[in-house]
Design a protein around this motif. Structure first.
Motif, PDB file in Angstrom:
ATOM      1  N   THR A  32       0.831  -1.209   0.000  1.00  0.00           N
ATOM      2  CA  THR A  32       0.000   0.000   0.000  1.00  0.00           C
ATOM      3  C   THR A  32       0.862   1.254   0.000  1.00  0.00           C
ATOM      4  O   THR A  32       1.958   1.276   0.560  1.00  0.00           O
ATOM      5  CB  THR A  32      -0.938   0.032   1.228  1.00  0.00           C
ATOM      6  OG1 THR A  32      -0.163  -0.119   2.415  1.00  0.00           O
ATOM      7  CG2 THR A  32      -1.983  -1.054   1.157  1.00  0.00           C
ATOM      8  N   ASN A  33       0.326   2.289  -0.625  1.00  0.00           N
ATOM      9  CA  ASN A  33       1.009   3.579  -0.672  1.00  0.00           C
ATOM     10  C   ASN A  33       0.319   4.623   0.197  1.00  0.00           C
ATOM     11  O   ASN A  33       0.620   5.804   0.084  1.00  0.00           O
ATOM     12  CB  ASN A  33       1.079   4.084  -2.118  1.00  0.00           C
ATOM     13  CG  ASN A  33       1.997   3.232  -2.962  1.00  0.00           C
ATOM     14  OD1 ASN A  33       3.043   2.802  -2.503  1.00  0.00           O
ATOM     15  ND2 ASN A  33       1.597   2.960  -4.182  1.00  0.00           N
ATOM     16  N   VAL A  34      -0.608   4.189   1.030  1.00  0.00           N
ATOM     17  CA  VAL A  34      -1.277   5.110   1.939  1.00  0.00           C
ATOM     18  C   VAL A  34      -0.696   4.915   3.339  1.00  0.00           C
ATOM     19  O   VAL A  34      -0.193   3.854   3.678  1.00  0.00           O
ATOM     20  CB  VAL A  34      -2.816   4.911   1.948  1.00  0.00           C
ATOM     21  CG1 VAL A  34      -3.414   5.320   0.618  1.00  0.00           C
ATOM     22  CG2 VAL A  34      -3.186   3.478   2.295  1.00  0.00           C
ATOM     23  N   SER A  78     -11.145   9.299  -0.107  1.00  0.00           N
ATOM     24  CA  SER A  78     -11.029   8.220  -1.099  1.00  0.00           C
ATOM     25  C   SER A  78      -9.855   7.284  -0.835  1.00  0.00           C
ATOM     26  O   SER A  78      -9.829   6.168  -1.357  1.00  0.00           O
ATOM     27  CB  SER A  78     -10.918   8.807  -2.504  1.00  0.00           C
ATOM     28  OG  SER A  78      -9.723   9.562  -2.625  1.00  0.00           O
ATOM     29  N   ARG A  79      -8.894   7.690  -0.032  1.00  0.00           N
ATOM     30  CA  ARG A  79      -7.752   6.819   0.265  1.00  0.00           C
ATOM     31  C   ARG A  79      -8.156   5.553   1.014  1.00  0.00           C
ATOM     32  O   ARG A  79      -7.440   4.558   1.006  1.00  0.00           O
ATOM     33  CB  ARG A  79      -6.685   7.586   1.048  1.00  0.00           C
ATOM     34  CG  ARG A  79      -5.942   8.584   0.164  1.00  0.00           C
ATOM     35  CD  ARG A  79      -4.991   9.415   0.955  1.00  0.00           C
ATOM     36  NE  ARG A  79      -5.752  10.475   1.625  1.00  0.00           N
ATOM     37  CZ  ARG A  79      -5.241  11.614   2.062  1.00  0.00           C
ATOM     38  NH1 ARG A  79      -3.952  11.831   1.932  1.00  0.00           N
ATOM     39  NH2 ARG A  79      -5.984  12.524   2.633  1.00  0.00           N
ATOM     40  N   GLU A  82      -8.134   2.606  -1.295  1.00  0.00           N
ATOM     41  CA  GLU A  82      -6.832   1.978  -1.541  1.00  0.00           C
ATOM     42  C   GLU A  82      -6.462   1.029  -0.401  1.00  0.00           C
ATOM     43  O   GLU A  82      -5.953  -0.072  -0.633  1.00  0.00           O
ATOM     44  CB  GLU A  82      -5.742   3.031  -1.712  1.00  0.00           C
ATOM     45  CG  GLU A  82      -4.411   2.409  -2.077  1.00  0.00           C
ATOM     46  CD  GLU A  82      -3.312   3.414  -2.369  1.00  0.00           C
ATOM     47  OE1 GLU A  82      -2.146   3.017  -2.238  1.00  0.00           O
ATOM     48  OE2 GLU A  82      -3.609   4.561  -2.724  1.00  0.00           O
ATOM     49  N   LYS A  85      -8.636  -2.115  -0.690  1.00  0.00           N
ATOM     50  CA  LYS A  85      -8.127  -2.949  -1.779  1.00  0.00           C
ATOM     51  C   LYS A  85      -6.850  -3.659  -1.372  1.00  0.00           C
ATOM     52  O   LYS A  85      -6.644  -4.834  -1.692  1.00  0.00           O
ATOM     53  CB  LYS A  85      -7.895  -2.106  -3.036  1.00  0.00           C
ATOM     54  CG  LYS A  85      -9.174  -1.690  -3.722  1.00  0.00           C
ATOM     55  CD  LYS A  85      -8.911  -0.747  -4.874  1.00  0.00           C
ATOM     56  CE  LYS A  85     -10.226  -0.205  -5.402  1.00  0.00           C
ATOM     57  NZ  LYS A  85     -10.040   0.889  -6.346  1.00  0.00           N
ATOM     58  N   GLY A  86      -5.997  -2.956  -0.656  1.00  0.00           N
ATOM     59  CA  GLY A  86      -4.758  -3.557  -0.194  1.00  0.00           C
ATOM     60  C   GLY A  86      -5.005  -4.728   0.742  1.00  0.00           C
ATOM     61  O   GLY A  86      -4.427  -5.802   0.574  1.00  0.00           O
ATOM     62  N   GLY A 104     -14.701   2.974  -3.273  1.00  0.00           N
ATOM     63  CA  GLY A 104     -13.550   2.084  -3.339  1.00  0.00           C
ATOM     64  C   GLY A 104     -13.523   1.051  -2.225  1.00  0.00           C
ATOM     65  O   GLY A 104     -13.004  -0.040  -2.397  1.00  0.00           O
ATOM     66  N   CYS A 105     -14.081   1.400  -1.104  1.00  0.00           N
ATOM     67  CA  CYS A 105     -14.122   0.472   0.026  1.00  0.00           C
ATOM     68  C   CYS A 105     -15.437  -0.320   0.026  1.00  0.00           C
ATOM     69  O   CYS A 105     -15.433  -1.531   0.198  1.00  0.00           O
ATOM     70  CB  CYS A 105     -13.970   1.253   1.332  1.00  0.00           C
ATOM     71  SG  CYS A 105     -13.168   0.338   2.644  1.00  0.00           S
TER      72      CYS A 105
END
Length: 129
Positions: A32-34, A78-79, A82, A85-86, A104-105
Motif C-alpha cells: 500500500t502507498n497510503v 477516497s484513500r 486503496e 483494496k490492499g 472504493g471500500c
C-alpha cells in the motif's frame, strides 16, 4: 510476537499480535502507498475475542486506520478505498469495514457500525491461509 517495527502504531497499542498476523500486516505495508497504523490490538474495549487477552483467538486481529501527519483521515476520504483494496489483496487476511462508505471500500466490503466502534478503522483479522 511484537508488532514489526516497520508498522506504525498508536502509542497506547499493546505490542502483542500473532506471528501470522504480523507477517500479513508487513505484507500489507509493502503493498500500500497510503499511510496507515495499528490503532488497537488487545487494548481497549472490544466485542471480538481476538482483541481480548487470554482467549484462543487473542492477537489474531488488529484495528488499522489511515493517518496523515499524525491525524486520522476522515471516513469520506477516497484513500480508504486503496487501503481496503490492499487488505483484500493479502491472502490470509479478512476485514470488517468500520471505516468508510466511499465506493472504493464499499465495493469490497459494506460499511458497518458496531457497538464498540470508535472512529474510522478496518478490523483486520488473520484467517489462516
Amino acid at each position: 510476537v511484537s508488532i514489526p517495527t516497520q508498522i506504525e502504531k498508536k502509542s497506547d497499542v499493546d505490542n502483542s499480535i500473532c506471528k501470522n498476523l504480523a507477517d500479513k500486516l508487513a505484507e500489507l505495508k509493502s503493498k500500500t502507498n497510503v499511510s496507515w497504523r495499528i490503532t488497537a490490538t488487545t487494548n481497549g474495549t472490544h466485542l471480538s475475542q481476538c482483541h481480548k487477552k487470554g482467549t484462543s483467538k487473542t492477537g489474531n486481529c488488529a484495528d488499522i486506520a489511515l493517518f496523515i501527519n499524525n491525524s486520522p483521515v476522515a471516513a469520506d476520504d477516497s484513500r480508504w478505498g486503496e487501503l481496503c483494496k490492499g487488505v483484500s489483496s493479502v491472502v490470509g487476511l479478512d476485514f470488517l469495514n468500520e471505516a468508510s462508505k466511499t465506493p472504493g471500500c464499499e465495493s469490497i466490503r459494506k460499511n458497518v457500525s458496531t457497538k464498540y466502534g470508535s472512529g474510522a478503522h478496518l478490523h483486520v483479522l488473520y484467517i489462516g491461509k
